[in-house]
Motif scaffolding. Structure first.
Motif, mmCIF file in Angstrom:
data_model
loop_
_atom_site.group_PDB
_atom_site.id
_atom_site.type_symbol
_atom_site.label_atom_id
_atom_site.label_comp_id
_atom_site.label_asym_id
_atom_site.label_seq_id
_atom_site.Cartn_x
_atom_site.Cartn_y
_atom_site.Cartn_z
ATOM 1 N N HIS A 5 0.825 -1.210 0.000
ATOM 2 C CA HIS A 5 0.000 0.000 0.000
ATOM 3 C C HIS A 5 0.858 1.257 0.000
ATOM 4 O O HIS A 5 2.010 1.238 0.445
ATOM 5 C CB HIS A 5 -0.929 -0.001 1.216
ATOM 6 N N LYS B 191 -11.297 8.302 -3.353
ATOM 7 C CA LYS B 191 -10.282 7.649 -4.185
ATOM 8 C C LYS B 191 -9.781 8.617 -5.256
ATOM 9 O O LYS B 191 -10.578 9.180 -6.017
ATOM 10 C CB LYS B 191 -10.867 6.386 -4.823
ATOM 11 N N ASN C 248 -6.671 9.284 -8.268
ATOM 12 C CA ASN C 248 -5.581 8.776 -9.091
ATOM 13 C C ASN C 248 -5.259 9.814 -10.158
ATOM 14 O O ASN C 248 -6.139 10.219 -10.928
ATOM 15 C CB ASN C 248 -5.967 7.448 -9.747
ATOM 16 N N TYR D 109 -7.646 7.635 -0.338
ATOM 17 C CA TYR D 109 -6.872 6.519 -0.892
ATOM 18 C C TYR D 109 -6.115 6.948 -2.142
ATOM 19 O O TYR D 109 -6.675 7.573 -3.054
ATOM 20 C CB TYR D 109 -7.794 5.358 -1.249
ATOM 21 N N HIS E 119 -3.315 4.849 -4.780
ATOM 22 C CA HIS E 119 -2.673 3.572 -5.084
ATOM 23 C C HIS E 119 -1.162 3.772 -5.197
ATOM 24 O O HIS E 119 -0.690 4.865 -5.550
ATOM 25 C CB HIS E 119 -3.214 3.049 -6.414
ATOM 26 N N CYS F 287 -3.221 0.372 -11.193
ATOM 27 C CA CYS F 287 -4.398 0.734 -10.401
ATOM 28 C C CYS F 287 -5.665 0.269 -11.106
ATOM 29 O O CYS F 287 -5.813 0.439 -12.321
ATOM 30 C CB CYS F 287 -4.437 2.253 -10.200
#
Length: 416
Positions: free
Chosen positions: A310, A325, A327, A356, A358, A364
């Motif tokens: 992680h 989340k 990204n 979160y 990745h 991902c």
């Protein structure tokens, strides 16, 4: 019944996307929603409605004072989960054992499907043109593991050669077996979408019942929370509110289907709703520009045995609340504006928020979020609830997160 028990009830009633839609539809009808056939004229009066197409459901609620150009508050999820599905030609006979050929759907953790008592469920199309939901809660199938004495090195499972199930020692067409239990003749089946499921019921686990262990938490946990959120929003009695819940099929295999997130289905529902309210094409575009969507899909909790997998600055805890989340390569749709909206919703609901990211050196996964955002042009934020063992035949999450997840989604729907 609390949120965790509602989730357990939802999952146990929904072994397939088709059953998930039926389960959601039953609850919607109980709350006063009316089903619409998309081939019919669209409802022109305010109210609560839904459509079902295969394993996808879209529900919407329009308040009596909502102008035609009003934006929509949308919560999205997906009904499908990785599993093993029946091949078209599936009957076999090897080593004096009847076998049934199965194909992996999506990216299941294959080892977790070995040595389970598997039922069969889905839908069949009969020669008379009717479609039936099918569910057989009997241990008809099992994919046997190779004994360790024959595989000391623990060889990797081959998706083509190693996943056929045994069904017994009697050579019979498997559709006949299913039909006997489900009330149809195997010879009358002209099409089917049938899949296996683990017969073990969902359960509260842990020394004090703090955990929920269940199949298909990814992503039926969001389906159940989205239902809670939508019904809460409808109960808020905002006369100008426009709320939408969309539960897409086929996320696990890329969303490219007539009922996936990469289809025009959601855009069509929104456009028809605006036009039925007396709006113009320009009102459709105004409504889209004023809309926002939260894409809910489960999130990876930090694994206690492998924390090095992680991102070290973004630990996610079971029981720690909903997860935003992000990204930078847009595997998640979240941008700064969407992040701020969801953070505000969590604050309004009085629930904690986790963030979160990745690991940059690992591929991902993705969600319906980027796909739906590109298809509709609607601002979208990706969120989830923390879980372990994603894509296993049986996954685990904290019971407390079921409640806080639903509350956060409800606050998002009703915020302005």
């Amino acid at each position: 019944m609390d949120a965790a028990d509602r989730l357990i009830s939802f999952v146990d009633a929904s072994p397939t996307p088709f059953h998930a839609c039926a389960t959601a539809a039953e609850r919607l009808r109980g709350a006063g929603f009316a089903e619409v056939d998309p081939r019919d004229a669209w409802p022109t009066e305010p109210g609560h409605h839904f459509i079902v197409t295969g394993g996808t459901l879209v529900a919407w609620s329009v308040g009596p004072e909502a102008p035609a150009h009003a934006g929509f508050r949308i919560v999205g999820a997906h009904t499908d989960s990785p599993n093993l599905r029946l091949k078209q030609h599936h009957d076999g006979w090897r080593g004096e054992q009847a076998t049934v050929a199965l194909e992996p759907y999506g990216g299941p953790l294959l080892e977790s499907w070995l040595d389970l008592d598997l039922g069969i469920a889905g839908r069949v199309v009969l020669r008379d043109g009717t479609t039936r939901l099918v569910r057989v809660d009997e241990p008809l199938l099992r994919v046997p593991r190779l004994a360790i004495h024959l595989d000391r090195d623990g060889s990797k499972l081959d998706r083509q050669r190693h996943l056929d199930a045994i069904s017994g020692l009697t050579r019979r067409p498997f559709l006949d077996v299913v039909g006997e239990r489900a009330g149809f003749a195997g010879a009358e089946v002209t099409g089917f979408d049938l899949m296996t499921f683990d017969l073990r019921p969902s359960a509260r686990t842990g020394v004090a019942g703090e955990l929920v262990a269940a199949p298909r938490l990814d992503n039926q946990a969001t389906c159940s929370a989205a239902l809670d959120a939508l019904l809460h929003a409808v109960g808020s009695a905002d006369p100008a509110g426009r709320y939408v819940m969309v539960l897409f099929d086929h996320e696990e295999v890329g969303s490219t289907s007539e009922r996936g997130a990469d289809s025009p289905l959601l855009s069509t529902v929104l456009e028809r709703t605006v036009l039925a309210a007396g709006g113009s094409r320009d009102d459709v575009f105004r409504a889209v520009a004023d809309s926002v969507c939260v894409s809910g899909d489960m999130a990876h909790a930090t694994h206690p045995n492998q924390p090095d997998k992680h991102e070290p600055l973004h630990r996610i805890a079971l029981g720690g609340g909903p997860v935003l989340k992000v990204n930078q390569n847009l595997r998640y749709a979240t941008d700064g504006v969407g992040a701020g909206l969801f953070a505000a919703a969590c604050e309004s609901a009085g629930v904690p928020l986790q963030r979160y990211v990745h690991r940059a050196d690992l591929p991902c996964g993705s969600t319906i979020g980027p796909t739906s955002a590109a298809r509709t042009g609607i601002l979208t934020v990706d969120v989830g609830a923390p879980q372990l063992a994603m894509h296993s035949a049986r996954e685990v999450m904290a019971a407390a997160d079921v409640d806080t997840y639903g509350r956060a989604l409800a606050a998002f729907l009703t915020s302005h």
